[in-house]
Scaffold this motif. Structure first.
Motif, mmCIF file in Angstrom:
data_model
loop_
_atom_site.group_PDB
_atom_site.id
_atom_site.type_symbol
_atom_site.label_atom_id
_atom_site.label_comp_id
_atom_site.label_asym_id
_atom_site.label_seq_id
_atom_site.Cartn_x
_atom_site.Cartn_y
_atom_site.Cartn_z
ATOM 1 N N VAL A 79 -35.280 -33.877 -64.332
ATOM 2 C CA VAL A 79 -35.594 -33.157 -65.566
ATOM 3 C C VAL A 79 -34.550 -32.076 -65.843
ATOM 4 N N CYS A 80 -34.110 -31.389 -64.800
ATOM 5 C CA CYS A 80 -33.091 -30.352 -64.970
ATOM 6 C C CYS A 80 -31.770 -30.931 -65.473
ATOM 7 N N PHE A 81 -31.516 -32.186 -65.129
ATOM 8 C CA PHE A 81 -30.257 -32.817 -65.544
ATOM 9 C C PHE A 81 -30.358 -33.491 -66.912
ATOM 10 N N LEU A 82 -31.564 -33.639 -67.438
ATOM 11 C CA LEU A 82 -31.752 -34.344 -68.706
ATOM 12 C C LEU A 82 -30.966 -33.734 -69.868
ATOM 13 N N VAL A 98 -24.989 -25.861 -69.781
ATOM 14 C CA VAL A 98 -26.178 -26.453 -69.162
ATOM 15 C C VAL A 98 -25.852 -26.989 -67.775
ATOM 16 N N LEU A 99 -24.662 -27.554 -67.618
ATOM 17 C CA LEU A 99 -24.269 -28.076 -66.303
ATOM 18 C C LEU A 99 -24.141 -26.946 -65.288
ATOM 19 N N ILE A 100 -23.635 -25.806 -65.721
ATOM 20 C CA ILE A 100 -23.565 -24.641 -64.834
ATOM 21 C C ILE A 100 -24.971 -24.229 -64.395
ATOM 22 N N GLY A 101 -25.918 -24.237 -65.345
ATOM 23 C CA GLY A 101 -27.295 -23.915 -64.995
ATOM 24 C C GLY A 101 -27.892 -24.921 -64.024
ATOM 25 N N LEU A 117 -26.222 -26.758 -61.775
ATOM 26 C CA LEU A 117 -25.635 -26.533 -60.458
ATOM 27 C C LEU A 117 -26.195 -25.268 -59.809
ATOM 28 N N ALA A 118 -26.467 -24.251 -60.633
ATOM 29 C CA ALA A 118 -27.041 -23.019 -60.090
ATOM 30 C C ALA A 118 -28.446 -23.240 -59.551
ATOM 31 N N SER A 119 -29.145 -24.261 -60.082
ATOM 32 C CA SER A 119 -30.511 -24.513 -59.620
ATOM 33 C C SER A 119 -30.561 -24.930 -58.154
ATOM 34 N N PHE A 120 -29.425 -25.371 -57.596
ATOM 35 C CA PHE A 120 -29.371 -25.722 -56.187
ATOM 36 C C PHE A 120 -29.165 -24.497 -55.302
ATOM 37 N N CYS A 121 -28.851 -23.358 -55.917
ATOM 38 C CA CYS A 121 -28.467 -22.172 -55.150
ATOM 39 C C CYS A 121 -29.624 -21.215 -54.876
ATOM 40 N N GLY A 122 -30.721 -21.397 -55.562
ATOM 41 C CA GLY A 122 -31.835 -20.479 -55.354
ATOM 42 C C GLY A 122 -33.090 -20.945 -56.061
ATOM 43 N N ARG A 123 -34.226 -20.569 -55.507
ATOM 44 C CA ARG A 123 -35.499 -21.007 -56.076
ATOM 45 C C ARG A 123 -35.720 -20.442 -57.475
ATOM 46 N N ARG A 124 -35.299 -19.188 -57.663
ATOM 47 C CA ARG A 124 -35.514 -18.571 -58.973
ATOM 48 C C ARG A 124 -34.692 -19.280 -60.046
ATOM 49 N N ALA A 125 -33.426 -19.610 -59.758
ATOM 50 C CA ALA A 125 -32.591 -20.330 -60.708
ATOM 51 C C ALA A 125 -33.151 -21.718 -60.988
ATOM 52 N N PHE A 126 -33.704 -22.358 -59.945
ATOM 53 C CA PHE A 126 -34.295 -23.682 -60.140
ATOM 54 C C PHE A 126 -35.510 -23.613 -61.053
ATOM 55 N N ARG A 127 -36.377 -22.629 -60.831
ATOM 56 C CA ARG A 127 -37.567 -22.503 -61.670
ATOM 57 C C ARG A 127 -37.191 -22.227 -63.108
ATOM 58 N N TRP A 128 -36.170 -21.413 -63.328
ATOM 59 C CA TRP A 128 -35.738 -21.114 -64.695
ATOM 60 C C TRP A 128 -35.183 -22.364 -65.379
ATOM 61 N N ARG A 173 -35.749 -25.505 -64.559
ATOM 62 C CA ARG A 173 -36.810 -26.508 -64.733
ATOM 63 C C ARG A 173 -37.668 -26.174 -65.941
ATOM 64 N N TYR A 174 -37.858 -24.901 -66.223
ATOM 65 C CA TYR A 174 -38.661 -24.480 -67.364
ATOM 66 C C TYR A 174 -37.914 -24.694 -68.687
ATOM 67 N N LYS A 175 -36.607 -24.437 -68.698
ATOM 68 C CA LYS A 175 -35.823 -24.512 -69.929
ATOM 69 C C LYS A 175 -35.318 -25.919 -70.241
ATOM 70 N N ALA A 176 -35.199 -26.778 -69.253
ATOM 71 C CA ALA A 176 -34.553 -28.076 -69.440
ATOM 72 C C ALA A 176 -35.185 -28.924 -70.545
ATOM 73 N N PRO A 177 -36.521 -29.065 -70.631
ATOM 74 C CA PRO A 177 -37.078 -29.887 -71.713
ATOM 75 C C PRO A 177 -36.687 -29.392 -73.106
ATOM 76 N N PHE A 178 -36.664 -28.079 -73.301
ATOM 77 C CA PHE A 178 -36.295 -27.547 -74.609
ATOM 78 C C PHE A 178 -34.829 -27.802 -74.906
#
Length: 345
Positions: A41-44, A82-85, A87-98, A100-105
């Motif tokens: 979903v984050c990569f969509l 978006v690709l930077i975001g 890749l950042a999702s692999f670096c921390g739980r907070r970045a991943f949650r952010w 994952r929340y923004k990706a559908p929009f």
């Protein structure tokens, strides 16, 4: 020793969990497959960006329509962010949650851009010249960039001049009305009258009486902000528990010091909410004032370009207005979050 591991055993108060830590504790553990789906979903958005590029470059244009490369660069820049975001999702739980929340929009945004381009450039489902395709808007914005920025600067000057005057006046009247019943007796009828009438209603009268169009526009913007801040400040102060004032008086705080030490800090959430509402009112008043009265600004630019049927330039200014207003409201939200950070502890 156990006493050093537990706050209760050592006599120290336990540390309160942050909101992020609570969210982690309350979330159910996910399987490996569910985690994999989350990253999909984050990569969509990146995939949707690729779809937008494919639609723009591979599908044939409607006969007579042509396109350049500005839109390609625009989509590529968005995809890079978006690709930077991702890749950042692999670096921390907070970045991943952010992410994952923004990706559908973000995915929806790319698909919406592709859909609009298909309805304009590819099929003509939305008729020209009223609905130019996105590449035309970008070309118009780039060609007229200097003038657009000058109009945006003038709009911001007008907006913040009226806004800060309205906030200052609203704080004075709101504090006075909330703290003193005699002042409220005289001011409340005017707030009821002006609150029922949109500030832009007074525009024709103000433009006649004002010395300059700029001053008249400032007054219209400040009037709407004044009402929002006055009501919010007054409400916040009147809802304060009287016991707070009594406790302060027993400690020797008297007179106007009660306002600064008790009234304003306790009413701060209401005041900031009124300032946020006032900004929304100010933005509406700004556009109306610029379209009718002033001789520069994004609202004036929109009216001018529309009169010449240059809809690409007109929509470029509309996008600029949206971006500016989003940034201004984001800044206000950040200030409000910072000043009220004690509520989250």
């Amino acid at each position: 020793m156990p006493g050093h591991e537990n706050g209760h055993a050592s006599g120290m108060p336990p540390r309160r969990l942050t909101r992020d830590e609570l969210a982690i504790l309350e979330s159910r553990p996910k399987t490996k497959f569910q985690k994999f789906l989350d990253y999909v979903v984050c990569f969509l958005p990146v995939v949707a960006g690729g779809v937008a590029l494919w639609e723009y470059n591979c599908l044939p244009d409607l006969q007579g329509n042509t396109h350049g490369n500005d839109y390609n660069w625009f989509i590529l820049v968005l995809m890079g962010l978006v690709l930077i975001g991702f890749l950042a999702s692999f670096c921390g739980r907070r970045a991943f949650r952010w992410m994952r929340y923004k990706a559908p929009f973000y995915t929806f945004v790319f698909l919406a851009l592709a859909g609009y381009d298909w309805l304009t450039l590819k099929t003509g489902g939305l008729p020209l010249p009223y609905f130019p395709w996105l590449d035309q808007m970008l070309e118009a914005a780039i060609a007229d960039w200097g003038y657009l920025m000058d109009c945006a600067k003038n709009s911001l000057i007008l907006l913040f001049t009226g806004y800060f005057i309205g906030v200052g006046a609203g704080l004075v009247t709101g504090i006075a009305c909330g703290y003193n019943r005699n002042v409220n007796y005289w001011i409340e009828p005017f707030t009821r009258l002006l609150g029922a009438i949109p500030s832009t209603t007074w525009l024709p009268v103000v433009m006649v009486l004002a010395a300059t169009l700029f001053r008249g526009s400032v007054f219209i913007i400040a009037l709407g902000v004044w009402y929002s801040v006055t009501i919010a400040t007054k409400t916040g102060i009147t809802n304060i528990d009287p016991a707070y004032f009594e406790a302060a008086r027993t400690l020797g705080v008297k007179g106007m010091r009660l306002v600064g030490t008790i009234a304003v800090p306790s009413a701060l959430p209401n005041i900031l909410q009124g300032m946020t509402q006032g900004m929304s009112t100010a933005c509406v008043a700004l556009m109306v004032a610029e379209m009718i009265g002033v001789e520069s600004g994004l609202g004036w630019y929109i009216t001018w370009q529309k009169s010449w049927a240059r809809y690409g330039n007109m929509y470029a200014a509309v996008v600029a207005i949206c971006v500016i207003f989003v940034l201004v409201n984001t800044l206000l939200g950040a200030i409000r979050h910072y000043m009220l950070r004690w509520q989250e502890r």
